[in-house]
Enzyme design. Structure first.
Site: not given
Length: 372
Positions: A290, A158
């Protein structure tokens, strides 16, 4: 073959140490599973995501009374009706009824869909990089090292939750550890503007192991995405929150992204999800699902990926990887299907080919108390 019983399994796990991304920190992980049983004894499991009190009340007050007595084979009609009340519940029901139909025919879900084209699917280790600790970068590096030692050759980290220079220091440390031997994706969770996203490209050009940058800017800024895609030297991915194939069409027709990232739990049930990934093939676009939230939806994404034609004949029939949550989350291991050296073997057994851990279902059942 009529629906005789529906049992819900709301699950909650409070994290001892919160972790997160550019959207904030997670203090808990939740999972809502349910089991539909027919009058012939065939069972099918479904999963959906939302606040547990909302799902539990909605199922018991409205959805379960509606389902009881319905023909399990009337999947389209049932899903269309439930979608009007709660779309997230509808996609879970589509999973359960798909499994029931497959079992009643003595088939695996892949065989129900026409048969798998490959026996295994690559997965990448997906991290939530931020913690509230001052040494969060070192903590992140330790988690990544554990995943690599566990056999993963692809990871996603991230960015976007800190200032650019802080995130850059983190990723430079990650790259130093990877030594360009592990493929890396970065996920900004729509936190940048286009100018800030472009600043990363001077580093992307130096890093040959980059997979993609995921949702660097808000997904509704299609013109910015189109321009950004021409400026960046790596692939651009996105679309996890889009809710139908129709919403993906502008991305496909406009050349907005290089990689679609639909999520089974956000789309129009498993049928709508499969419609999206097959449509991506008509446009010559990759689809890398995802699947951070939900073990059952992740399995369905893997099954669908096993049946998906290759995106390009120039890629040696390789298939795009599926996301695998490696953070602290007991629900990831609810199913018996697990990765080995960064790949998951697709089960051949009837139905979904996997068993749910009943002890964990009991151990983590939500007790009805307030959580936040």
């Amino acid at each position: 073959m009529k629906i005789k019983n529906v049992e819900t399994f709301p699950l909650l796990y409070k994290l001892p140490v919160p972790y997160g991304d550019a959207n904030g920190y997670k203090k808990y992980r939740s999972c809502f599973l349910f089991k539909i049983t027919t009058d012939s004894g065939i069972e099918g499991w479904g999963e959906c995501a939302d606040w547990l009190p909302t799902l539990e009340k909605g199922f018991h007050d409205r959805i379960i009374p509606y389902l009881l007595g319905k023909k399990a084979t009337d999947r389209n009609q049932i899903v269309t009706t439930v979608k009007k009340w709660n779309k997230r519940s509808a996609y879970g029901i589509s999973m359960a009824l798909t499994e029931i139909v497959a079992k009643s025919a003595g088939l695996s879900v892949c065989d129900l869909w026409g048969g798998k084209l490959r026996d295994s699917i690559p997965v990448y280790a997906s991290f939530q990089s931020y913690t509230q600790k001052e040494d969060w970068i070192n903590h992140s590096l330790k988690l990544i090292e554990q995943a690599i030692c566990g056999g993963f050759s692809k990871i996603k980290v991230k960015i976007g939750g800190k200032r650019l220079q802080v995130d850059l220091a983190h990723i430079q440390s990650v790259q130093s550890m990877l030594e360009e031997k592990i493929q890396l994706a970065l996920d900004a969770n729509q936190s940048y503007d286009a100018a800030t996203a472009r600043e990363w490209d001077r580093y992307f050009r130096e890093w040959p192991n980059m997979l993609w940058i995921e949702e660097p800017i808000p997904m509704d800024r299609l013109e910015d995405y189109r321009l950004l895609r021409t400026k960046l030297s790596i692939r651009v991915a996105g679309g996890e929150n889009l809710k139908s194939t129709a919403q993906f069409l502008p991305l496909l027709k406009g050349g907005i992204v290089d990689i679609l990232q639909p999520d089974v739990m956000h789309e129009d049930g498993i049928d709508g999800y499969r419609e999206t990934i097959h449509l991506s093939r008509a446009f010559g676009i990759q689809s890398s699902p995802h699947t951070f939230d939900g073990p059952l939806s992740r399995l369905y994404a893997l099954l669908a990926q096993a049946c998906l034609p290759p995106w390009s004949k120039m890629d040696n029939d390789n298939i795009e990887p599926v996301e695998w949550d490696v953070m602290e989350n007991p629900f990831t291991s609810l199913l018996s299907v697990k990765p080995t050296n960064g790949t998951v073997t697709i089960p051949d057994a009837i139905g979904i080919g996997a068993l749910l851990d009943k002890d964990k279902l009991d151990n983590y059942r939500w007790d009805g108390t307030v959580y936040h």
